[in-house]
Design a protein around this motif. Structure first.
Motif, PDB file in Angstrom:
ATOM      1  N   ASP A 324       2.036  -5.987 -11.062  1.00 29.29           N
ATOM      2  CA  ASP A 324       2.089  -7.389 -10.614  1.00 29.29           C
ATOM      3  C   ASP A 324       3.319  -7.627  -9.735  1.00 29.29           C
ATOM      4  OD1 ASP A 324      -0.254  -8.051 -11.904  1.00 29.29           O
ATOM      5  OD2 ASP A 324       0.748  -8.748 -13.728  1.00 29.29           O
ATOM      6  N   SER A 325       4.433  -6.979 -10.074  1.00 28.79           N
ATOM      7  CA  SER A 325       5.642  -7.117  -9.254  1.00 28.79           C
ATOM      8  C   SER A 325       5.414  -6.536  -7.868  1.00 28.79           C
ATOM      9  CB  SER A 325       6.815  -6.410  -9.932  1.00 28.79           C
ATOM     10  OG  SER A 325       7.130  -7.014 -11.161  1.00 28.79           O
ATOM     11  N   MET A 329       5.503  -8.455  -4.197  1.00 33.50           N
ATOM     12  CA  MET A 329       6.264  -8.092  -3.003  1.00 33.50           C
ATOM     13  C   MET A 329       5.404  -8.234  -1.752  1.00 33.50           C
ATOM     14  SD  MET A 329       8.131  -4.616  -4.303  1.00 33.50           S
ATOM     15  CE  MET A 329       9.009  -4.542  -5.867  1.00 33.50           C
ATOM     16  N   ASP A 330       4.166  -7.758  -1.840  1.00 37.83           N
ATOM     17  CA  ASP A 330       3.264  -7.831  -0.687  1.00 37.83           C
ATOM     18  C   ASP A 330       2.908  -9.272  -0.350  1.00 37.83           C
ATOM     19  OD1 ASP A 330       3.277  -5.087  -0.599  1.00 37.83           O
ATOM     20  OD2 ASP A 330       1.405  -4.854  -1.723  1.00 37.83           O
ATOM     21  N   GLN A 331       2.696 -10.081  -1.377  1.00 43.93           N
ATOM     22  CA  GLN A 331       2.370 -11.484  -1.142  1.00 43.93           C
ATOM     23  C   GLN A 331       3.533 -12.215  -0.483  1.00 43.93           C
ATOM     24  OE1 GLN A 331       1.311 -12.650  -5.098  1.00 43.93           O
ATOM     25  NE2 GLN A 331      -0.773 -11.806  -4.963  1.00 43.93           N
ATOM     26  N   ASN A 356       2.895  -4.432   6.877  1.00 44.43           N
ATOM     27  CA  ASN A 356       3.518  -3.219   6.359  1.00 44.43           C
ATOM     28  C   ASN A 356       3.896  -3.499   4.914  1.00 44.43           C
ATOM     29  OD1 ASN A 356       4.655  -0.677   6.201  1.00 44.43           O
ATOM     30  ND2 ASN A 356       6.605  -1.346   7.069  1.00 44.43           N
ATOM     31  N   LYS A 357       3.036  -3.069   3.992  1.00 39.93           N
ATOM     32  CA  LYS A 357       3.226  -3.419   2.595  1.00 39.93           C
ATOM     33  C   LYS A 357       4.496  -2.793   2.013  1.00 39.93           C
ATOM     34  CE  LYS A 357      -1.631  -4.010   1.332  1.00 39.93           C
ATOM     35  NZ  LYS A 357      -2.668  -3.632   0.343  1.00 39.93           N
ATOM     36  N   PRO A 358       5.441  -3.592   1.547  1.00 42.77           N
ATOM     37  CA  PRO A 358       6.646  -3.010   0.932  1.00 42.77           C
ATOM     38  C   PRO A 358       6.327  -2.250  -0.356  1.00 42.77           C
ATOM     39  CG  PRO A 358       6.627  -5.409   0.692  1.00 42.77           C
ATOM     40  CD  PRO A 358       5.516  -5.068   1.632  1.00 42.77           C
ATOM     41  N   SER A 359       5.228  -2.600  -1.013  1.00 40.46           N
ATOM     42  CA  SER A 359       4.886  -1.951  -2.280  1.00 40.46           C
ATOM     43  C   SER A 359       4.558  -0.469  -2.121  1.00 40.46           C
ATOM     44  CB  SER A 359       3.688  -2.655  -2.918  1.00 40.46           C
ATOM     45  OG  SER A 359       2.536  -2.521  -2.104  1.00 40.46           O
ATOM     46  N   GLN A 360       4.096  -0.068  -0.931  1.00 40.46           N
ATOM     47  CA  GLN A 360       3.649   1.309  -0.749  1.00 40.46           C
ATOM     48  C   GLN A 360       4.780   2.324  -0.929  1.00 40.46           C
ATOM     49  OE1 GLN A 360       2.753   2.401   3.462  1.00 40.46           O
ATOM     50  NE2 GLN A 360       3.478   0.343   3.915  1.00 40.46           N
ATOM     51  N   TYR A 361       6.022   1.883  -0.769  1.00 38.97           N
ATOM     52  CA  TYR A 361       7.146   2.812  -0.867  1.00 38.97           C
ATOM     53  C   TYR A 361       7.485   3.169  -2.318  1.00 38.97           C
ATOM     54  CZ  TYR A 361       7.586   1.581   4.016  1.00 38.97           C
ATOM     55  OH  TYR A 361       7.317   1.381   5.342  1.00 38.97           O
ATOM     56  N   TYR A 362       6.967   2.409  -3.267  1.00 32.93           N
ATOM     57  CA  TYR A 362       7.273   2.679  -4.670  1.00 32.93           C
ATOM     58  C   TYR A 362       6.477   3.866  -5.207  1.00 32.93           C
ATOM     59  CZ  TYR A 362      10.255  -1.376  -4.707  1.00 32.93           C
ATOM     60  OH  TYR A 362      11.293  -2.248  -4.440  1.00 32.93           O
ATOM     61  N   PRO A 363       5.158   3.919  -5.037  1.00 32.89           N
ATOM     62  CA  PRO A 363       4.461   5.145  -5.431  1.00 32.89           C
ATOM     63  C   PRO A 363       4.880   6.343  -4.592  1.00 32.89           C
ATOM     64  CG  PRO A 363       2.963   3.631  -4.312  1.00 32.89           C
ATOM     65  CD  PRO A 363       4.223   2.870  -4.603  1.00 32.89           C
ATOM     66  N   MET A 364       5.269   6.090  -3.358  1.00 31.69           N
ATOM     67  CA  MET A 364       5.737   7.180  -2.503  1.00 31.69           C
ATOM     68  C   MET A 364       6.988   7.822  -3.085  1.00 31.69           C
ATOM     69  SD  MET A 364       6.814   6.952   1.546  1.00 31.69           S
ATOM     70  CE  MET A 364       5.300   6.061   1.927  1.00 31.69           C
ATOM     71  N   GLU A 365       7.902   6.992  -3.592  1.00 35.45           N
ATOM     72  CA  GLU A 365       9.127   7.507  -4.195  1.00 35.45           C
ATOM     73  C   GLU A 365       8.815   8.303  -5.469  1.00 35.45           C
ATOM     74  OE1 GLU A 365      13.219   8.220  -4.717  1.00 35.45           O
ATOM     75  OE2 GLU A 365      12.140   7.390  -2.992  1.00 35.45           O
ATOM     76  N   LEU A 366       7.922   7.778  -6.291  1.00 37.08           N
ATOM     77  CA  LEU A 366       7.529   8.491  -7.508  1.00 37.08           C
ATOM     78  C   LEU A 366       6.931   9.854  -7.165  1.00 37.08           C
ATOM     79  CD1 LEU A 366       5.831   5.689  -9.666  1.00 37.08           C
ATOM     80  CD2 LEU A 366       8.011   6.824 -10.123  1.00 37.08           C
TER      81      LEU A 366
END
Length: 465
Positions: A324-325, A329-331, A356-366
């Motif tokens: 949800d967080s 971020m995307d919203q 450019n969705k900021p959320s995409q960088y979180y799974p990328m980091e994982l």
């Protein structure tokens, strides 16, 4: 009445990936024999009155090579390169590839170089990309610089002892233009300046445009002779993008020197400097600091410290985040792009934009840290921890990287492949095969290169991965 046409609901936004279109293989850059010597290549280019394009690659990243092939097979490049360049594709692990690399003083691999027939580098493309436009733009830059004084000429004059300030300024600009290392020449330039010139705003601004590394001769000289507050005044006065690039240059050059010297104190200083640039966002500053230190430890292959620090980093800053967080971020980012309200009587306007969705960088980091653990870890508990990160990366990406036109490519296939590899290393071969097959199927659906996944699958089946 004015109507604004756009898709504002998050569920209707489709992730746009560069290079998804593919074209027939017959329309492609024509590369000459990879055993051709520099002398023969240069002679052919002179005869045809063309420049030279050299793509360096290696065997370690087959996916990178496949990605580059996608761009080279694009008709956008066929005519431009056919008319203007003699092209060769070289593996830096071969004798001929090493000869070219050493002759042109190229650092590393996975780089494309545009030169004239004398070996003067006119432009470079770092890394590989499936986007043909990136290569086309670099080619245009090289063509515009044709006939201008080449980098080899500057380097030869510098090595012959030329140290005049106008020459050093030109040389520095040329090096930066080609994204080459400027440290030595910048130190020399600063040492040639009269000390009182460092009180001049434009002189110090010019120096900082090259990102003087921390603890370097240039950095120490500026600290010694520039008036108190001058550097801060420069940061306040220049455009924001220039200030960001100055900071990025300082961090980049300092970290590179730290890696080359294996100097953890310099790496620490560079990471702290990067952290301080986020004075309005302390949390992001801490994350930036940790990422820089992790990059140093990974690059210098300090395995024990890297594994320990990366585990703490992910568990502290990424594990607690909820889906949800991420969607929030995307919203929030989407809200910034919301068009103005309509006014009665205005004409129809059609607006389009890319989010450019900021959320995409979180799974990328994982996924990045999980992949590093796959490469570096040997203990079961470390691999199990990385497997949990990899699973979370897949879950997040399936939620936030939704393609409503093709549900077969929801999520990211490379995350699935990381999960499969970790399962394989943990001895869970059948599960690994299932996930590798799934990753391969989704990769094919995206029209992205998949040969490396097929190779990995074959090795898994044979037990040789």
């Amino acid at each position: 009445m004015k109507q604004i046409i756009g898709i504002l609901a998050m569920k209707l936004i489709i992730l746009l990936l560069s290079g998804l279109l593919t074209f027939p293989a017959f329309s492609q850059i024509k590369f000459i024999d990879n055993k051709t010597s520099w002398n023969d290549l240069s002679a052919q280019a002179k005869k045809e009155k063309k420049l030279i394009f050299i793509h360096f690659e290696n065997s370690a990243c087959q996916q990178c090579n496949e990605v580059a092939s996608m761009a080279f097979n694009n008709p956008l490049l066929t005519e431009k390169f056919g008319q203007n360049f003699v092209a060769i594709r070289l593996n830096v692990e071969t004798e001929n590839g090493r000869d070219f690399k050493n002759g042109l003083h190229i650092q590393g691999s996975l780089i494309s170089v545009f030169t004239d027939t004398e070996g003067n580098i006119l432009e470079m493309q770092n890394g590989s990309t499936s986007n043909p436009q990136a290569y086309a733009e670099k080619a245009d830059l090289a063509l515009r610089r044709r006939g201008a004084r080449g980098i080899n000429s500057y380097t030869q004059e510098y090595r012959a002892g030329s140290r005049s300030l106008p020459f050093l300024r030109e040389y520095l600009v040329k090096l930066k233009e080609l994204e080459m290392i400027t440290d030595e020449v910048l130190d020399e330039y600063t040492s040639q300046l009269p000390p009182d010139s460092l009180a001049n705003f434009n002189t110090v601004r010019f120096i900082y445009q090259f990102g003087p590394a921390l603890y370097s001769k240039t950095s120490k000289t500026v600290q010694q002779f520039a008036p108190r507050g001058l550097v801060e005044n420069i940061y306040r006065s220049v455009p924001f993008t220039e200030a960001v690039e100055m900071n990025n240059g300082i961090v980049r050059n300092s970290m590179r020197n730290a890696v080359m010297k294996r100097d953890p104190q310099l790496a620490e200083a560079a990471a702290r400097f990067a952290q301080l640039t986020y004075d309005r966002d302390p949390q992001m500053g801490k994350v930036t600091y940790e990422k820089n230190m992790l990059q140093y430890l990974y690059t210098t292959r300090d395995t024990a410290q890297y594994l320990n620090r990366a585990a703490q980093f992910i568990e502290q800053y990424y594990r607690p985040i909820s889906i949800d967080s991420l969607k929030g971020m995307d919203q929030a980012e989407l809200a910034k792009m919301k068009p103005p309200k309509m006014k009665p009587g205005e004409n129809l306007t059609v607006l389009s934009f890319k989010l450019n969705k900021p959320s995409q960088y979180y799974p990328m980091e994982l996924n990045t840290r999980a992949r590093h653990f796959y490469d570096m870890a040997s203990k079961k508990e470390d691999l199990e921890l990385a497997l949990s990160w990899s699973k979370l990366a897949m879950e997040w990406s399936e939620e936030i990287l939704t393609n409503i036109n093709n549900t077969n490519i929801n999520g990211n296939p490379s995350y699935m492949e990381t999960y499969a590899h970790l399962l394989y290393k943990l001895g869970r071969k059948e599960e690994a095969l299932t996930w590798q097959i799934k990753a391969l199927g989704q990769q094919k659906a995206t029209s992205q290169p998949y040969g490396h996944m097929e190779t990995a699958l074959a090795k898994m089946k044979a037990g040789t991965l």
